[in-house]
Design an enzyme around this catalytic site. Structure first.
Site, PDB file in Angstrom:
ATOM      1  N   ASP A 203      47.395  62.311  89.546  1.00 57.63           N
ATOM      2  CA  ASP A 203      46.442  61.243  89.814  1.00 57.63           C
ATOM      3  C   ASP A 203      45.507  61.026  88.635  1.00 57.63           C
ATOM      4  OD1 ASP A 203      45.120  59.463  91.911  1.00 57.63           O
ATOM      5  OD2 ASP A 203      43.434  60.745  91.355  1.00 57.63           O
ATOM      6  N   GLU A 258      59.623  75.606  82.719  1.00 60.28           N
ATOM      7  CA  GLU A 258      59.968  76.970  83.105  1.00 60.28           C
ATOM      8  C   GLU A 258      60.598  77.017  84.495  1.00 60.28           C
ATOM      9  OE1 GLU A 258      56.686  79.650  82.815  1.00 60.28           O
ATOM     10  OE2 GLU A 258      55.945  78.738  80.958  1.00 60.28           O
TER      11      GLU A 258
END
Length: 531
Positions: A203, A258
């Site tokens: 956001d 990752e």
């Protein structure tokens, strides 16, 4: 599922859930996480690839969850962390990815970080927010204005300083220039990734980094700019969009990498932000996609509007990937902006087919597949702080946040047995899921067909977009991938228009009336072209 070595999110159909209004499991009038879990089958049957859940974190709810008081927990009105884990497991079992909102530009003033920061100028979190001394006359340090109206600075007597807030005064901006704040946000991201989420909708990315020198903004350079709020009187250059944004998103991308095929999409609104959007997503080291506002506030849907938006993402090497929405929790229902009530059904079918043909990801907002209209909320029932503060010049966001209708004849359309936090739209029960599910010719069944077509055609999922032609009433463009070419045609007008189908073209899905040499009003089709 990956196709042609493309990541799962490329070309995805994402279904946005506004948790307060999707489904209420405990009959308190407010939707919750168990309610979402109970109704995930609806989204899976629609054919969506993923869900995006708007904020459900601990919050005083002054901005309905976008004022976060605890980033690692669920607000009790929505349930518990265990409820969230159950939701993720159910979604994954249905083949749905889970994307969650992350609000990293600001927090609630009820967050413990802010409570500590405001106590003194030398505590451990003294620089976790944006503090500044007043001018000699006691006025705010510069002229920046809040998006919700009034100065973007609020005086705090405990510190004897002003703090900065782009939104409500109860939403102080985090100081992302601080390494400690960045480190904490990375930890928050890992917390949710460890719980199995598949991506983030981030956001207010534009508001993450301000100019640390606190330079005044210049007056608005566009003399025709609509000015409903004090914020509109400026070119908002220095209070947002700082260069630190691009360094920080690289770090976030490294963390997400990752965890494998994690999807990241930035929300970036406002005029003149396209260069910022492209810089956020260029190359392989930043965010995957950006969620722009080209359609969200457009007063009309015209061929020109569509071609202009699509032209900003031509598909050049190294370019990011766009994400589109026609409506969301902040923007009015598209059918109420773009069609007359008499044309609503036909227009909704054309709109959904167009949506599924766009190059990029598409986000369906809850109820869009049902044809829900914008609800006129009277002032005395408004909940939206922006609408209340700027009444009547700002259109209430409440009108698009009303509860989802599940059963026509049930109390409150099956959303809850208690009175909902916002009223049910008067015409919404007739559009309920139960009224449309499995009914030949219903808009819901049409939406399922349109989504299925998109998922079956690699050219629509991630092919190039070519020859976007904005006629006076007819929009045409082609989607091309691996030797296959699809022609997408839309008569957006409410009258018949001349059009000749190319020789050898075979229509795979259409709505309206396709006839020899002409298209009926609000008619659209997708056709395969012969080589």
């Amino acid at each position: 599922m990956e196709q042609d070595d493309q990541p799962w999110w490329k070309g995805a159909v994402i279904y946005q859930i506004y948790p307060r209004s999707y489904a209420d499991s405990n009959d308190d009038g407010i939707g919750d996480l168990p309610g979402i879990t109970q109704q995930l089958d609806h989204i899976a049957r629609l054919g969506a690839d993923a869900i995006w859940i708007s904020p459900f974190y601990t919050s005083p709810m002054l901005d309905f969850g976008y004022d976060v008081a605890e980033f690692r927990n669920v607000d009790p009105i929505f349930g518990t962390l265990e409820d969230f884990d159950t939701l993720v497991a159910k979604a994954h079992g249905l083949g749905l990815k889970v994307i969650i909102d992350q609000v990293w530009s600001h927090s609630s003033d009820q967050h413990r970080w802010f409570s500590e920061s405001r106590q003194s100028r030398d505590n451990d979190k003294s620089d976790w927010y944006v503090w500044a001394d007043p001018k000699p006359d006691g006025t705010p340090p510069n002229n920046w204005q809040s998006i919700f109206g009034g100065p973007a600075w609020t005086w705090d007597s405990r510190r004897g300083q002003y703090y900065f807030h782009n939104f409500l005064k109860q939403q102080p901006d985090l100081n992302l220039h601080s390494q400690a704040v960045q480190d904490e946000i990375v930890k928050i991201a890992r917390f949710w990734l460890d719980r199995g989420v598949d991506g983030f909708r981030i956001d207010a990315v534009l508001h993450m980094f301000h100019d640390a020198a606190l330079t005044d903004n210049p007056p608005a350079s566009d003399p025709n700019k609509f000015k409903a709020r004090s914020h509109d009187f400026q070119d908002n250059i220095h209070n947002q969009g700082g260069p630190g944004t691009f360094r920080f998103v690289k770090r976030l991308r490294e963390v997400m990498n990752e965890y494998g095929a994690i999807f990241s999409v930035a929300e970036v609104g406002g005029a003149g932000t396209h260069a910022f959007q492209q810089k956020l997503t260029d190359g392989e080291k930043k965010l995957n996609s950006v969620y722009g506002f080209e359609f969200l506030y457009a007063k009309e849907l015209t061929p020109g509007v569509v071609c202009e938006a699509l032209a900003r993402w031509p598909g050049e090497d190294g370019e990011g990937w766009p994400t589109w929405a026609f409506e969301n929790h902040d923007a009015p229902r598209a059918v109420s902006r773009w069609a007359t009530p008499a044309n609503a059904d036909a227009f909704n079918r054309l709109k959904l087919l167009l949506f599924m043909c766009l190059r990029g990801n598409v986000i369906l907002y809850q109820g869009e597949e049902l044809g829900l209209t914008q609800v006129d909320i009277p002032f005395e029932k408004l909940q939206d702080p922006e609408a209340i503060a700027n009444w009547p010049l700002t259109l209430s966001r409440d009108g698009v946040r009303t509860p989802m209708p599940w059963e026509k004849d049930a109390a409150f359309a099956g959303f809850s047995s208690a009175e909902p936090w916002l009223p049910i739209g008067p015409d919404h029960p007739a559009m309920a899921v139960g009224e449309q599910d499995g009914v030949d010719g219903s808009l819901l069944e049409w939406a399922r067909q349109a989504v299925a077509m998109r998922k079956a055609e690699p050219a629509l999922l991630y092919g190039q977009l070519e020859h976007c032609t904005p006629g006076e009433t007819i929009l045409t463009f082609e989607r091309v991938h691996d030797g296959e070419r699809l022609l997408c045609v839309f008569n957006i007008s409410d009258h018949e228009s001349a059009f000749t189908l190319p020789q050898g073209a075979k229509i795979i899905l259409s709505c309206g009336q396709v006839a020899e040499g002409k298209l009926g009003p609000l008619t659209a089709f997708v056709a395969k072209l012969s080589e």
